[in-house]
Design an enzyme around this catalytic site. Structure first.
Site, PDB file in Angstrom:
ATOM      1  CG  HIS A 181      -1.900   1.256   1.229  1.00 23.48           C
ATOM      2  ND1 HIS A 181      -3.097   1.248   0.449  1.00 23.48           N
ATOM      3  CD2 HIS A 181      -1.791   2.246   1.906  1.00 23.48           C
ATOM      4  CE1 HIS A 181      -3.646   2.338   0.684  1.00 23.48           C
ATOM      5  NE2 HIS A 181      -2.883   3.131   1.431  1.00 23.48           N
ATOM      6  CD  GLU A 215      -8.280  -2.426  10.784  1.00 22.76           C
ATOM      7  OE1 GLU A 215      -8.195  -1.415  11.160  1.00 22.76           O
ATOM      8  OE2 GLU A 215      -7.935  -3.505  11.771  1.00 22.76           O
ATOM      9  CD  GLU A 231       4.402   0.872  -4.530  1.00 27.21           C
ATOM     10  OE1 GLU A 231       3.909  -0.160  -4.996  1.00 27.21           O
ATOM     11  OE2 GLU A 231       3.872   2.062  -4.558  1.00 27.21           O
TER      12      GLU A 231
HETATM   13  C1  GAR Z   1       1.226   0.652  -6.313  1.00 30.03           C
HETATM   14  O1  GAR Z   1       1.714   1.794  -6.051  1.00 30.03           O
HETATM   15  C2  GAR Z   1       0.622  -0.266  -5.090  1.00 30.03           C
HETATM   16  O2  GAR Z   1       1.208   0.278  -4.124  1.00 30.03           O
HETATM   17  C3  GAR Z   1      -0.766   0.385  -5.185  1.00 30.03           C
HETATM   18  O3  GAR Z   1      -1.001   0.244  -6.615  1.00 30.03           O
HETATM   19  C4  GAR Z   1       0.266   0.451  -7.419  1.00 30.03           C
HETATM   20  C5  GAR Z   1       0.049  -0.822  -8.425  1.00 30.03           C
HETATM   21  O4  GAR Z   1       1.187  -0.456  -9.419  1.00 30.03           O
HETATM   22  N1  GAR Z   1      -1.627  -0.463  -4.510  1.00 30.03           N
HETATM   23  C6  GAR Z   1      -2.673   0.169  -3.765  1.00 30.03           C
HETATM   24  O5  GAR Z   1      -2.947   1.363  -3.838  1.00 30.03           O
HETATM   25  C7  GAR Z   1      -3.390  -0.868  -3.165  1.00 30.03           C
HETATM   26  N2  GAR Z   1      -4.328  -0.225  -2.056  1.00 30.03           N
HETATM   27  P1  GAR Z   1       1.812  -1.441 -10.265  1.00 30.03           P
HETATM   28  O6  GAR Z   1       0.601  -2.062 -10.971  1.00 30.03           O
HETATM   29  O7  GAR Z   1       2.799  -1.005 -11.260  1.00 30.03           O
HETATM   30  O8  GAR Z   1       2.506  -2.468  -9.333  1.00 30.03           O
END
Ligand code: GAR
Length: 224
Positions: free
Chosen positions: A117, A151, A182
């Site tokens: 997240h 949650e 990430e």
């Molecule tokens: C990422 O920034 C991830 O942290 C977010 O979506 C993006 C996916 O990028 N996830 C959320 O917001 C979940 N609540 P990606 O498809 O390039 O991996």
């Protein structure tokens, strides 16, 4: 005591809804021999996302399960659970899977399902995290990997990485900085779980038998 690493790679299913840059980071680490996992399938709730192409390029089986074809969240999650279980995964990885999951689903995979997240949880659960951090004039922002519980964005944190916010940052520039982190911390958390070093017990994350901070292990990027 840390359990010994099993010799066979852990079976992993990855759920996506978008571009799949986190998926790519996981694939890259696996192919470099850094991650003792086998990616059995990539499942998307959308049929036109780049993440599916990334998986196909690496000959990873892909499945599309379109949520628009289902009457309720419960029906969707039940079918998703059947498909995931048919792969017999040890670990389920949510990599930008933008759906709220039912408690039945989260309970079924508790302790073996991870999410990433883009915020320093418990700050900014939900959507538009980069915008919210900018609007709040925070001096730092970041990303958290956590175990998934019922949650939303609320399960025990495992690892967190921070980035400084500069006065020139926009939502896009901040998203780019956070994504770079990430791609470092998600493969690491998956590696810990795949090596049986990481567990969830009594609502806490344990690494090598030691309880982690409530905000998770604080990752320091040496490239900053
Ligand atoms: C990422 O920034 C991830 O942290 C977010 O979506 C993006 C996916 O990028 N996830 C959320 O917001 C979940 N609540 P990606 O498809 O390039 O991996």
């Amino acid at each position: 005591m840390t359990e010994p690493t099993t010799s066979h790679p852990k079976r992993v299913v990855i759920l996506i809804s978008g571009g799949g840059s986190n998926l790519q980071a996981i694939i890259d680490q696996q192919q470099n021999g850094q991650l003792p996992i086998e990616i059995c399938a990539v499942i998307s709730n959308k049929d036109d996302v780049y993440g599916l192409e990334r998986a196909q390029e690496h000959k990873i089986p892909t499945i599309v399960l379109d949520h628009k074809q289902f009457n309720s969240r419960e029906d969707y999650d039940q079918r998703l659970m059947q498909i995931v279980d048919s792969q017999q995964p040890d670990i389920l990885v949510l990599a930008g899977f933008m759906r709220i999951l039912t408690p039945e689903f989260t309970q079924h995979y508790e302790g073996r399902m991870l999410n990433i997240h883009p915020s320093l949880l418990p700050k900014y659960r939900g959507l538009h995290t980069h915008r919210r951090a900018l609007e709040a004039k925070d001096s730092k922002h970041g990303v958290t990997v956590h175990f998934v519980t019922s949650e939303l964005d609320g399960g025990p944190a495992i690892i967190q990485a921070s980035v400084p916010i500069s006065q020139y940052d926009t939502e896009q520039s901040l998203a780019t900085k956070v994504l770079a982190q990430e791609h470092k911390i998600y493969p690491l958390a998956i590696k810990w779980l795949a090596e049986n070093r990481l567990h969830m017990e009594n609502g806490q994350s344990l690494l090598d038998g030691q309880a982690l901070l409530s905000c998770g292990y604080q990752f320091q990027d040496t490239e900053h």
